[in-house]
Design a protein around this motif. Structure first.
Motif, PDB file in Angstrom:
ATOM      1  N   MET A 126      -4.441 -20.017  18.061  1.00 23.99           N
ATOM      2  CA  MET A 126      -4.094 -18.872  17.465  1.00 23.99           C
ATOM      3  C   MET A 126      -3.891 -19.038  16.080  1.00 23.99           C
ATOM      4  N   PRO A 127      -4.481 -18.161  14.995  1.00 21.82           N
ATOM      5  CA  PRO A 127      -4.438 -18.526  13.712  1.00 21.82           C
ATOM      6  C   PRO A 127      -2.734 -18.104  13.128  1.00 21.82           C
ATOM      7  N   GLU A 128      -2.635 -18.580  12.059  1.00 19.96           N
ATOM      8  CA  GLU A 128      -1.152 -18.252  11.465  1.00 19.96           C
ATOM      9  C   GLU A 128      -0.855 -17.017  11.255  1.00 19.96           C
ATOM     10  N   PRO A 129       0.306 -16.433  11.712  1.00 19.96           N
ATOM     11  CA  PRO A 129       0.503 -15.067  11.354  1.00 19.96           C
ATOM     12  C   PRO A 129       0.714 -14.780   9.921  1.00 19.96           C
ATOM     13  N   ILE A 130       0.329 -13.590   9.621  1.00 19.68           N
ATOM     14  CA  ILE A 130       0.177 -13.035   8.280  1.00 19.68           C
ATOM     15  C   ILE A 130       1.303 -11.838   8.173  1.00 19.68           C
ATOM     16  N   SER A 131       2.023 -12.310   6.959  1.00 16.56           N
ATOM     17  CA  SER A 131       3.182 -11.053   6.602  1.00 16.56           C
ATOM     18  C   SER A 131       2.893 -10.275   5.679  1.00 16.56           C
ATOM     19  N   TYR A 132       3.278  -8.913   5.890  1.00 22.82           N
ATOM     20  CA  TYR A 132       2.917  -8.028   4.972  1.00 22.82           C
ATOM     21  C   TYR A 132       4.355  -7.355   4.256  1.00 22.82           C
ATOM     22  N   GLN A 133       4.349  -7.309   2.989  1.00 23.77           N
ATOM     23  CA  GLN A 133       5.371  -6.610   2.369  1.00 23.77           C
ATOM     24  C   GLN A 133       5.021  -5.152   2.093  1.00 23.77           C
ATOM     25  N   LEU A 134       5.861  -4.344   2.840  1.00 23.33           N
ATOM     26  CA  LEU A 134       5.648  -2.962   2.995  1.00 23.33           C
ATOM     27  C   LEU A 134       6.452  -1.976   2.037  1.00 23.33           C
ATOM     28  N   SER A 135       6.376  -1.136   1.325  1.00 20.59           N
ATOM     29  CA  SER A 135       7.102  -0.290   0.771  1.00 20.59           C
ATOM     30  C   SER A 135       6.712   1.256   0.637  1.00 20.59           C
ATOM     31  N   THR A 136       5.603   1.436   1.041  1.00 11.88           N
ATOM     32  CA  THR A 136       4.778   2.767   0.997  1.00 11.88           C
ATOM     33  C   THR A 136       3.844   2.830   1.960  1.00 11.88           C
ATOM     34  N   LEU A 137       3.486   4.110   2.375  1.00  9.02           N
ATOM     35  CA  LEU A 137       2.247   4.280   3.454  1.00  9.02           C
ATOM     36  C   LEU A 137       1.044   3.826   2.688  1.00  9.02           C
ATOM     37  N   LYS A 138       0.857   3.887   1.298  1.00 14.39           N
ATOM     38  CA  LYS A 138      -0.319   3.250   0.751  1.00 14.39           C
ATOM     39  C   LYS A 138      -0.301   1.841   0.720  1.00 14.39           C
ATOM     40  N   ASP A 139       0.905   1.091   0.766  1.00 14.09           N
ATOM     41  CA  ASP A 139       0.845  -0.289   1.210  1.00 14.09           C
ATOM     42  C   ASP A 139       0.203  -0.558   2.324  1.00 14.09           C
ATOM     43  N   ILE A 140       0.520   0.114   3.592  1.00 15.31           N
ATOM     44  CA  ILE A 140      -0.118  -0.018   4.816  1.00 15.31           C
ATOM     45  C   ILE A 140      -1.645   0.028   4.900  1.00 15.31           C
ATOM     46  N   VAL A 141      -1.794   1.151   4.164  1.00 17.92           N
ATOM     47  CA  VAL A 141      -3.351   1.349   4.102  1.00 17.92           C
ATOM     48  C   VAL A 141      -4.237   0.182   3.385  1.00 17.92           C
ATOM     49  N   ASP A 142      -3.451  -0.255   2.204  1.00 14.53           N
ATOM     50  CA  ASP A 142      -4.119  -1.073   1.341  1.00 14.53           C
ATOM     51  C   ASP A 142      -4.087  -2.564   1.750  1.00 14.53           C
ATOM     52  N   LYS A 143      -2.994  -2.997   2.492  1.00 14.60           N
ATOM     53  CA  LYS A 143      -2.650  -4.437   2.803  1.00 14.60           C
ATOM     54  C   LYS A 143      -2.887  -4.556   4.297  1.00 14.60           C
ATOM     55  N   VAL A 144      -2.672  -3.825   5.152  1.00 13.05           N
ATOM     56  CA  VAL A 144      -2.942  -4.100   6.725  1.00 13.05           C
ATOM     57  C   VAL A 144      -4.287  -3.733   6.978  1.00 13.05           C
ATOM     58  N   PRO A 145      -5.159  -4.937   7.930  1.00 16.97           N
ATOM     59  CA  PRO A 145      -6.304  -4.697   8.224  1.00 16.97           C
ATOM     60  C   PRO A 145      -6.342  -3.288   8.978  1.00 16.97           C
ATOM     61  N   ALA A 146      -7.716  -2.553   8.794  1.00 22.86           N
ATOM     62  CA  ALA A 146      -7.707  -1.098   9.474  1.00 22.86           C
ATOM     63  C   ALA A 146      -7.653  -1.374  10.926  1.00 22.86           C
ATOM     64  N   ASP A 147      -7.977  -2.567  11.520  1.00 26.10           N
ATOM     65  CA  ASP A 147      -7.728  -2.280  13.046  1.00 26.10           C
ATOM     66  C   ASP A 147      -6.318  -3.126  13.316  1.00 26.10           C
ATOM     67  N   ARG A 148      -5.260  -3.302  12.495  1.00 26.47           N
ATOM     68  CA  ARG A 148      -3.811  -3.485  12.911  1.00 26.47           C
ATOM     69  C   ARG A 148      -3.010  -2.557  12.332  1.00 26.47           C
ATOM     70  N   ILE A 149      -3.601  -1.380  11.756  1.00 24.97           N
ATOM     71  CA  ILE A 149      -2.698  -0.393  11.482  1.00 24.97           C
ATOM     72  C   ILE A 149      -1.976   0.215  12.507  1.00 24.97           C
ATOM     73  N   ARG A 150      -2.689   0.548  13.402  1.00 25.07           N
ATOM     74  CA  ARG A 150      -2.026   1.247  14.642  1.00 25.07           C
ATOM     75  C   ARG A 150      -0.756   0.225  15.323  1.00 25.07           C
ATOM     76  N   THR A 151      -1.006  -1.103  15.623  1.00 24.05           N
ATOM     77  CA  THR A 151       0.013  -1.857  16.008  1.00 24.05           C
ATOM     78  C   THR A 151       1.395  -1.959  14.857  1.00 24.05           C
ATOM     79  N   CYS A 152       0.927  -2.047  13.593  1.00 22.95           N
ATOM     80  CA  CYS A 152       1.915  -1.966  12.449  1.00 22.95           C
ATOM     81  C   CYS A 152       2.596  -0.629  12.670  1.00 22.95           C
ATOM     82  N   MET A 153       2.062   0.505  12.702  1.00 24.07           N
ATOM     83  CA  MET A 153       2.884   1.856  12.992  1.00 24.07           C
ATOM     84  C   MET A 153       3.630   1.899  13.884  1.00 24.07           C
ATOM     85  N   GLU A 154       3.119   1.442  15.165  1.00 22.28           N
ATOM     86  CA  GLU A 154       4.110   1.508  16.484  1.00 22.28           C
ATOM     87  C   GLU A 154       5.352   0.598  16.236  1.00 22.28           C
TER      88      GLU A 154
END
Length: 102
Positions: free
Chosen positions: A1-29
């Motif tokens: 399994m690849p090394e996990p990636i960490s994202y520092q998020l402070s806005t909804l825009k950060d989620i859209v800009d930083k998190v891969p599109a196919d991982r946004i649902r998991t992130c938001m949940e």
């Protein structure tokens, strides 16, 4: 399994800009669970303050400036509630939750 990636998020825009599109649902949940726990903790603090005759507004926990989301598919979540004492952060409690990956 690849090394996990960490994202520092402070806005909804950060989620859209930083998190891969196919991982946004998991992130938001996962963030939704943590934010729900944060809101319940806030409500608890405010009710205890009111019951003790204190100003509830004085005990409202502050959210951090950013949240670090780790994309590791483990479903392990942790909400730490801290207080300041003598200029130091002190743990009050931690809520640890495990969700089943989808």
């Amino acid at each position: 399994m690849p090394e996990p990636i960490s994202y520092q998020l402070s806005t909804l825009k950060d989620i859209v800009d930083k998190v891969p599109a196919d991982r946004i649902r998991t992130c938001m949940e996962e963030l939704g669970i943590l934010l729900g726990q944060a809101a319940a903790s806030r409500d608890l603090f405010m009710q205890v303050a009111a019951d003790m005759g204190m100003d509830p507004a004085g005990v409202v926990p502050k959210l951090p400036d950013f949240i670090t989301w780790i994309d590791d598919d483990k479903g392990d979540l942790s909400l730490r509630v801290l207080t300041r004492h003598d200029g130091e952060n002190v743990d009050v409690f931690t809520i640890t939750t495990h969700t089943e990956p989808k």
